[in-house]
Design a protein around this motif. Structure first.
Motif, PDB file in Angstrom:
ATOM      1  N   GLU A   1     -25.792  18.751-128.393  1.00 57.31           N
ATOM      2  CA  GLU A   1     -24.583  17.876-128.348  1.00 57.31           C
ATOM      3  C   GLU A   1     -23.515  18.258-127.608  1.00 57.31           C
ATOM      4  O   GLU A   1     -22.291  17.620-127.513  1.00 57.31           O
ATOM      5  N   ASN A   2     -23.455  19.492-127.203  1.00 55.11           N
ATOM      6  CA  ASN A   2     -22.340  20.190-126.680  1.00 55.11           C
ATOM      7  C   ASN A   2     -22.162  19.377-124.939  1.00 55.11           C
ATOM      8  O   ASN A   2     -23.133  19.727-124.055  1.00 55.11           O
ATOM      9  N   LYS A   3     -21.269  18.626-124.791  1.00 53.24           N
ATOM     10  CA  LYS A   3     -21.131  17.702-123.530  1.00 53.24           C
ATOM     11  C   LYS A   3     -20.577  18.855-122.447  1.00 53.24           C
ATOM     12  O   LYS A   3     -21.160  18.606-121.062  1.00 53.24           O
ATOM     13  N   GLN A   4     -19.908  19.607-122.662  1.00 52.92           N
ATOM     14  CA  GLN A   4     -19.593  20.839-121.535  1.00 52.92           C
ATOM     15  C   GLN A   4     -20.769  21.751-121.391  1.00 52.92           C
ATOM     16  O   GLN A   4     -20.899  21.794-119.960  1.00 52.92           O
ATOM     17  N   GLN A   5     -21.605  21.958-122.053  1.00 49.62           N
ATOM     18  CA  GLN A   5     -22.961  22.742-121.753  1.00 49.62           C
ATOM     19  C   GLN A   5     -23.865  21.783-121.037  1.00 49.62           C
ATOM     20  O   GLN A   5     -24.487  22.081-119.995  1.00 49.62           O
ATOM     21  N   ILE A   6     -23.871  20.407-121.250  1.00 46.52           N
ATOM     22  CA  ILE A   6     -24.721  19.733-120.708  1.00 46.52           C
ATOM     23  C   ILE A   6     -24.333  19.133-119.123  1.00 46.52           C
ATOM     24  O   ILE A   6     -24.991  19.391-118.368  1.00 46.52           O
ATOM     25  N   ALA A   7     -23.002  19.230-118.877  1.00 49.82           N
ATOM     26  CA  ALA A   7     -22.520  18.942-117.758  1.00 49.82           C
ATOM     27  C   ALA A   7     -22.653  20.177-116.840  1.00 49.82           C
ATOM     28  O   ALA A   7     -23.169  20.013-115.730  1.00 49.82           O
ATOM     29  N   HIS A   8     -22.625  21.378-117.265  1.00 52.81           N
ATOM     30  CA  HIS A   8     -22.944  22.730-116.675  1.00 52.81           C
ATOM     31  C   HIS A   8     -24.332  22.799-116.238  1.00 52.81           C
ATOM     32  O   HIS A   8     -24.792  23.058-114.977  1.00 52.81           O
ATOM     33  N   ALA A   9     -25.159  22.325-117.144  1.00 49.07           N
ATOM     34  CA  ALA A   9     -26.779  22.445-117.038  1.00 49.07           C
ATOM     35  C   ALA A   9     -27.122  21.621-115.770  1.00 49.07           C
ATOM     36  O   ALA A   9     -28.082  21.877-115.131  1.00 49.07           O
ATOM     37  N   VAL A  10     -26.651  20.228-116.061  1.00 48.18           N
ATOM     38  CA  VAL A  10     -26.958  19.211-114.925  1.00 48.18           C
ATOM     39  C   VAL A  10     -26.557  19.909-113.705  1.00 48.18           C
ATOM     40  O   VAL A  10     -27.336  19.662-112.535  1.00 48.18           O
ATOM     41  N   HIS A  11     -25.285  20.199-113.323  1.00 48.11           N
ATOM     42  CA  HIS A  11     -24.589  20.680-112.330  1.00 48.11           C
ATOM     43  C   HIS A  11     -25.683  21.890-111.593  1.00 48.11           C
ATOM     44  O   HIS A  11     -26.124  21.972-110.675  1.00 48.11           O
ATOM     45  N   THR A  12     -26.057  22.781-112.506  1.00 49.03           N
ATOM     46  CA  THR A  12     -26.833  23.941-112.081  1.00 49.03           C
ATOM     47  C   THR A  12     -28.292  23.603-111.779  1.00 49.03           C
ATOM     48  O   THR A  12     -28.836  23.831-110.672  1.00 49.03           O
ATOM     49  N   ALA A  13     -28.794  22.492-112.204  1.00 47.80           N
ATOM     50  CA  ALA A  13     -30.194  21.893-112.154  1.00 47.80           C
ATOM     51  C   ALA A  13     -30.039  21.311-110.672  1.00 47.80           C
ATOM     52  O   ALA A  13     -30.993  21.522-110.023  1.00 47.80           O
ATOM     53  N   ARG A  14     -28.961  20.499-110.453  1.00 52.03           N
ATOM     54  CA  ARG A  14     -28.815  19.721-109.208  1.00 52.03           C
ATOM     55  C   ARG A  14     -28.790  21.043-107.962  1.00 52.03           C
ATOM     56  O   ARG A  14     -29.113  20.720-106.804  1.00 52.03           O
ATOM     57  N   VAL A  15     -27.950  21.730-108.175  1.00 52.54           N
ATOM     58  CA  VAL A  15     -27.815  23.145-107.120  1.00 52.54           C
ATOM     59  C   VAL A  15     -29.214  23.793-106.858  1.00 52.54           C
ATOM     60  O   VAL A  15     -29.521  24.076-105.686  1.00 52.54           O
ATOM     61  N   SER A  16     -29.874  23.999-107.817  1.00 54.45           N
ATOM     62  CA  SER A  16     -31.164  24.322-107.716  1.00 54.45           C
ATOM     63  C   SER A  16     -32.071  23.614-107.010  1.00 54.45           C
ATOM     64  O   SER A  16     -32.688  23.981-105.979  1.00 54.45           O
ATOM     65  N   ALA A  17     -32.079  22.380-106.989  1.00 54.18           N
ATOM     66  CA  ALA A  17     -32.782  21.344-106.305  1.00 54.18           C
ATOM     67  C   ALA A  17     -32.331  21.247-104.965  1.00 54.18           C
ATOM     68  O   ALA A  17     -33.139  20.921-104.022  1.00 54.18           O
ATOM     69  N   VAL A  18     -30.970  21.422-104.735  1.00 55.52           N
ATOM     70  CA  VAL A  18     -30.675  21.328-103.335  1.00 55.52           C
ATOM     71  C   VAL A  18     -30.915  22.715-102.597  1.00 55.52           C
ATOM     72  O   VAL A  18     -31.590  22.432-101.457  1.00 55.52           O
ATOM     73  N   LYS A  19     -30.942  23.762-103.229  1.00 58.54           N
ATOM     74  CA  LYS A  19     -31.449  24.985-102.707  1.00 58.54           C
ATOM     75  C   LYS A  19     -32.813  24.937-102.077  1.00 58.54           C
ATOM     76  O   LYS A  19     -33.315  25.280-100.942  1.00 58.54           O
ATOM     77  N   ALA A  20     -33.627  24.314-103.075  1.00 60.46           N
ATOM     78  CA  ALA A  20     -34.938  24.236-102.753  1.00 60.46           C
ATOM     79  C   ALA A  20     -35.287  23.185-101.546  1.00 60.46           C
ATOM     80  O   ALA A  20     -36.016  23.364-100.710  1.00 60.46           O
ATOM     81  N   ALA A  21     -34.632  21.913-101.695  1.00 61.28           N
ATOM     82  CA  ALA A  21     -34.848  21.161-100.716  1.00 61.28           C
ATOM     83  C   ALA A  21     -34.234  21.490 -99.292  1.00 61.28           C
ATOM     84  O   ALA A  21     -35.012  21.287 -98.243  1.00 61.28           O
ATOM     85  N   LEU A  22     -33.231  22.254 -99.168  1.00 58.77           N
ATOM     86  CA  LEU A  22     -32.721  22.459 -97.905  1.00 58.77           C
ATOM     87  C   LEU A  22     -33.081  24.111 -97.659  1.00 58.77           C
ATOM     88  O   LEU A  22     -32.701  24.482 -96.359  1.00 58.77           O
ATOM     89  N   ARG A  23     -33.668  24.576 -98.343  1.00 61.36           N
ATOM     90  CA  ARG A  23     -34.353  26.009 -98.138  1.00 61.36           C
ATOM     91  C   ARG A  23     -33.006  27.009 -98.066  1.00 61.36           C
ATOM     92  O   ARG A  23     -32.926  27.739 -97.095  1.00 61.36           O
ATOM     93  N   LEU A  24     -31.877  26.781 -98.704  1.00 62.03           N
ATOM     94  CA  LEU A  24     -30.775  27.639 -98.862  1.00 62.03           C
ATOM     95  C   LEU A  24     -31.152  28.832 -99.817  1.00 62.03           C
ATOM     96  O   LEU A  24     -31.459  28.725-101.143  1.00 62.03           O
ATOM     97  N   GLY A  25     -30.644  29.780 -99.406  1.00 60.25           N
ATOM     98  CA  GLY A  25     -30.119  30.945-100.234  1.00 60.25           C
ATOM     99  C   GLY A  25     -29.214  30.986-100.826  1.00 60.25           C
ATOM    100  O   GLY A  25     -28.315  30.060-100.984  1.00 60.25           O
ATOM    101  N   ASP A  26     -28.469  32.216-101.681  1.00 62.61           N
ATOM    102  CA  ASP A  26     -27.526  32.018-102.320  1.00 62.61           C
ATOM    103  C   ASP A  26     -26.350  32.163-101.079  1.00 62.61           C
ATOM    104  O   ASP A  26     -25.045  31.787-101.388  1.00 62.61           O
ATOM    105  N   ASP A  27     -26.595  32.975-100.037  1.00 60.94           N
ATOM    106  CA  ASP A  27     -25.644  33.010 -98.991  1.00 60.94           C
ATOM    107  C   ASP A  27     -26.040  32.187 -97.848  1.00 60.94           C
ATOM    108  O   ASP A  27     -27.247  32.496 -97.253  1.00 60.94           O
ATOM    109  N   PRO A  28     -25.480  31.091 -97.536  1.00 58.77           N
ATOM    110  CA  PRO A  28     -25.945  30.109 -96.265  1.00 58.77           C
ATOM    111  C   PRO A  28     -25.915  31.036 -94.846  1.00 58.77           C
ATOM    112  O   PRO A  28     -26.841  30.762 -94.023  1.00 58.77           O
ATOM    113  N   ALA A  29     -25.175  31.847 -94.662  1.00 57.00           N
ATOM    114  CA  ALA A  29     -25.220  32.889 -93.609  1.00 57.00           C
ATOM    115  C   ALA A  29     -26.498  33.551 -93.313  1.00 57.00           C
ATOM    116  O   ALA A  29     -26.817  33.805 -92.114  1.00 57.00           O
ATOM    117  N   GLN A  30     -27.367  33.633 -94.314  1.00 59.50           N
ATOM    118  CA  GLN A  30     -28.656  34.338 -94.225  1.00 59.50           C
ATOM    119  C   GLN A  30     -29.669  33.154 -93.795  1.00 59.50           C
ATOM    120  O   GLN A  30     -30.911  33.522 -93.239  1.00 59.50           O
TER     121      GLN A  30
END
Length: 429
Positions: A388-417
């Motif tokens: 039920e923690n809304k703040q935790q939900i928002a953070h978890a959704v954001h994190t999942a979306r970041v992971s999905a973008v990294k995988a789709a665009l083949r980005l590492g933690d540092d785009p310069a790499q």
């Protein structure tokens, strides 16, 4: 009683262009005559009737008299005694003061056909000065017929109208109506050129008028002048046939450069934020529709980030989508990318032949691919795992979306790499 087709239908027919709508005037009739013939009255300010079968508008021939400032300050007079010529003389331009009767005969008392051939906008009479909307209409016609020029005496008349304060009496809704229609024409920059030449732009949109004469770095903007850049941007938007919100966003995107202190020229760091209050002011004053306003504000705020899209981390990309409400309104986000591309394409080549119109512009597809990946995340499933923690939900959704973008665009933690993913021609502001 005799009827004539007048105005734009006759003009466009003589130019060999498709005729959209036909306006009719009726000479020698009374309202009672029209009602007896089955016409239905619809006019508020003066007698206008709808044909019982075609539903086209038929207006009784009329004269008018100026009684107050602005475009509403008129008294109209209709009677069977009003002649065709008396009706035509009240019209704005000679090319719009031509009539055709039912047999195809042309009545052209003010040389409209001559001006069509010469491609000249010329006022019919001094009555032009009584209605400031005619300045806007002429400017709009310049965008529709970019090969036409304004007769010197007509330009001088418009300047005198602006100096007399007639442009200040324009009603906001009417200004927006004419500007919006001009933006949707073939070459919107011609509308702005006419409004600038007579001084009207400085009165109705001073924030926009301030752009001309403001320099930009020639390396990134070979056209140098910010106003010239903006003209090229909106003309590109028109050439691509983009919708009105995209064209308005293109028009407004660099408004902040007009507020950059001259001591910083030609640099314009921070112009994105400087432009936001200016856009708000323009939209409030002209009562711009919400969809146009929202896209213009978002484009002005984000067009620099869009240009740098391939240099941004996945976390920053997802934050960009959240800030733009792209998960709920992906179509609007896509429109912003079109406006940003117009910004990139609308530049000179400085004589080098390196045309921005043909350079690679991968930012749009890149960002759409990232957005698709982020939107594919099932936020509901993520939320179920968080309780039920809304703040935790928002953070978890954001994190999942970041992971999905990294995988789709083949980005590492540092785009310069990921050098293979970086734009070899980064967009410039």
């Amino acid at each position: 009683m005799k009827t004539y087709i007048v105005g734009g239908a006759v003009r466009d027919g003589l130019l060999g262009l498709p005729v959209q709508d036909r306006d009719w005037i009726v000479v020698g009739a009374t309202p009672e005559d029209m009602l007896a013939a089955g016409f239905r009255p619809v006019g508020k300010d003066f007698p206008v009737f709808l044909h019982p079968e075609t539903q086209e508008e038929y207006a009784l021939a009329r004269t008018e008299r100026k009684t107050a400032p602005g475009y509403r300050g008129f008294v109209f007079h209709t009677s069977p005694d009003v002649t065709l010529e008396e009706d035509l003389v009240r019209r704005d331009l000679t090319i719009n003061a031509i009539a055709r009767d039912a047999d195809g005969g042309i009545t052209d008392p003010f040389g409209g056909r001559r001006d069509l051939e010469a491609k000249v906008f010329r006022h019919v009479s001094g009555a032009f000065a009584e209605d400031p909307v005619r300045i806007l209409r002429l400017a709009r016609f310049a965008a529709r017929f970019p090969g036409f020029t304004v007769a010197p005496e007509t330009m001088e008349l418009m300047r005198s109208m602006v100096a007399a304060g007639e442009a200040d009496a324009l009603v906001a809704e009417r200004v927006w109506q004419e500007v919006a229609r001009g933006l949707m024409e073939q070459k919107p920059s011609r509308m702005l050129a006419v409004l600038r030449a007579c001084g009207a732009l400085a009165r109705i949109v001073p924030e926009l008028d301030a752009l001309w004469g403001v320099p930009q770095p020639p390396l990134h903007h070979p056209e140098i002048d910010t106003g010239v850049h903006m003209e090229m941007v909106i003309d590109y938007a028109a050439e691509r046939g983009f919708a009105l919100p995209v064209r308005f966003a293109a028009l407004m995107h660099d408004l902040g450069k007009g507020a950059t202190p001259p001591g910083r020229w030609p640099s314009h760091h921070g112009h994105e934020q400087l432009g936001l209050a200016l856009i708000d002011a323009v939209c409030a004053r002209l009562k711009v529709p919400g969809d146009c306003r929202d896209l213009a504000v978002m484009t002005a705020r984000e067009h620099g980030n869009i240009g740098r899209a391939r240099e941004l981390r996945a976390n920053t990309l997802v934050t960009l989508f959240e800030r733009c409400d792209a998960f709920r309104k992906p179509a609007r986000f896509a429109q912003m990318l079109l406006a940003a591309e117009c910004d990139f394409r609308g530049r000179g080549d400085g004589g080098s032949g390196d045309d921005f119109r043909t350079r690679p512009y991968p930012q749009g597809p890149y960002l759409l691919a990232a957005l698709d990946a982020a939107r594919a995340v099932n936020a509901g499933e993520v939320a179920l795992r968080c309780g039920e923690n809304k703040q935790q939900i928002a953070h978890a959704v954001h994190t999942a979306r970041v992971s999905a973008v990294k995988a789709a665009l083949r980005l590492g933690d540092d785009p310069a790499q990921a050098d293979d993913r970086k734009d070899p021609n980064p967009a410039i502001l």
